[in-house]
Design a protein around this motif. Structure first.
Motif: not given
Length: 376
Positions: A319-327
């Motif tokens: 899920k954190l990877d999704l947040a990093v991609q969003y950033v």
């Protein structure tokens, strides 16, 4: 089989794993041949061996490793056991081997079971695409049977090392070509030489790949092709015995984890099954490490590429990877901590703590750093 399941797909992708095995095997056999007596062979025979390796050896490993990544280890083992049946059918069709009613009955039962397995096994977390995986394992057993039959015929005109050199050369060339299309994926190369995954890989390259194929021509010279194929059953027997031995060893290390009743319903909502009994046994780091290693080896046989993706997507790391991609995609816009926390379905405070723990810096600092990098 155990070692391969340990490596796939976490440490190395199936197609890349095939390339590793074949390139290593080809290099090993050409190196060994330097110290062997020269063998005579024609250009035509060398090309026949090259093509046999490109289609036979590579086809077998390619279909098997892709198949086992989509179905369960038990199903893949069923299709490995079909190799003697294919060898017999090919020998009857092309080399007029004697047919008996008992052999026909055995072949019918074996093929019937395989068809039943392909048509009825559902897909689930352990088998992302069971019908396709089973079909690939079936194809791998057929390809290997063809390889055994034709190898036996070609061995009558060429030497052992000549056969190994050129068949593995053909297979290695085919592997490199296909791997170029699929893409190279081997996280294991980031590990140290003496790490467990790297040592397991070296074991696979030396024993199941180099030594086993080195002994194959000798077996084909002195035994019938069907009998050589039947020795594949030993893989299943050894794997089963090893599994029982591992479980036995685990229970020796953890005597309070025996289940005294075989009915699983007996333990429904029973808190005792989840309670730790470590206080009853003197703590021993080596015992704990060995116990965890046994469990990892046993569980690794049920890990498929699809199940790993599903689990990873549901973890904090995924899920954190999704947040990093969003950033990274929205650096030109205003990004709030609340937005990023919502992507992970956690509170902003919890998100900030998780982000800093995993990434190493607070989310606001990370966003600022990325904007500076882009501006440069």
């Amino acid at each position: 089989m155990n070692a391969l399941k340990y490596l796939l797909p976490l440490w190395i992708a199936p197609v890349t794993g095939v390339t590793f095995r074949l390139v290593f095997g080809a290099a090993a056999f050409w190196l060994i041949d330097i110290f062997c007596k020269p063998e005579n062979s024609t250009i035509r025979q060398k090309w026949q061996l090259f093509i046999l390796g490109a289609l036979g050896i590579y086809g077998y490993m390619f279909f098997y490793l892709l198949g086992i990544s989509k179905t369960t280890p038990v199903s893949s083992s069923i299709f490995v056991s079909l190799e003697p049946i294919w060898v017999f059918i090919i020998s009857v069709l092309f080399y007029k081997e004697k047919v008996t009613w008992m052999k026909v009955l055995g072949i019918g039962m074996g093929l019937g079971g395989a068809v039943l397995c392909i048509s009825t096994q559902p897909s689930d977390d352990l088998a992302s695409n069971a019908p396709l995986g089973n079909l690939m394992c079936l194809a791998s057993s057929l390809v290997y049977a063809v390889y055994l039959v034709f190898s036996n015929r070609l061995l009558k005109g060429v030497g052992d090392m000549t056969m190994l050199k050129y068949t593995f050369l053909g297979a290695a060339v085919m592997a490199v070509v296909v791997n170029t299309i699929y893409g190279f994926d081997a996280p294991i190369l980031k590990m140290s030489l003496f790490s467990t995954p790297m040592l397991v890989l070296l074991f696979v390259l030396v024993f199941p790949t180099t030594i086993s194929y080195l002994l194959l021509p000798l077996g084909l010279k002195y035994l019938k092709t069907t009998l050589v194929a039947i020795y594949g059953y030993l893989i299943l027997i050894v794997a089963t015995v090893t599994s029982f031995d591992l479980v036995k060893r685990y229970l020796e290390l953890n005597p309070y984890k025996h289940l005294m009743v075989s009915d699983p319903q007996r333990y429904d909502n029973d808190r005792m099954i989840y309670e730790s009994h470590e206080e009853k046994i003197s703590f021993c780091t080596s015992r704990l490490m060995e116990s965890n290693g046994i469990l990892l080896q046993l569980f690794s046989r049920f890990v498929t590429e699809e199940s790993v993706r599903k689990v990873t997507a549901n973890t904090l790391y995924g899920k954190l990877d999704l947040a990093v991609q969003y950033v990274n995609k929205n650096l030109d816009k205003h990004i709030s901590i609340i937005e990023l926390a919502d992507l992970m379905f956690i509170t902003p405070d919890h998100f900030s703590k998780v982000f800093k723990k995993i990434i190493g810096i607070p989310p606001c600092e990370y966003i600022q750093m990325k904007r500076i990098e882009r501006a440069q």
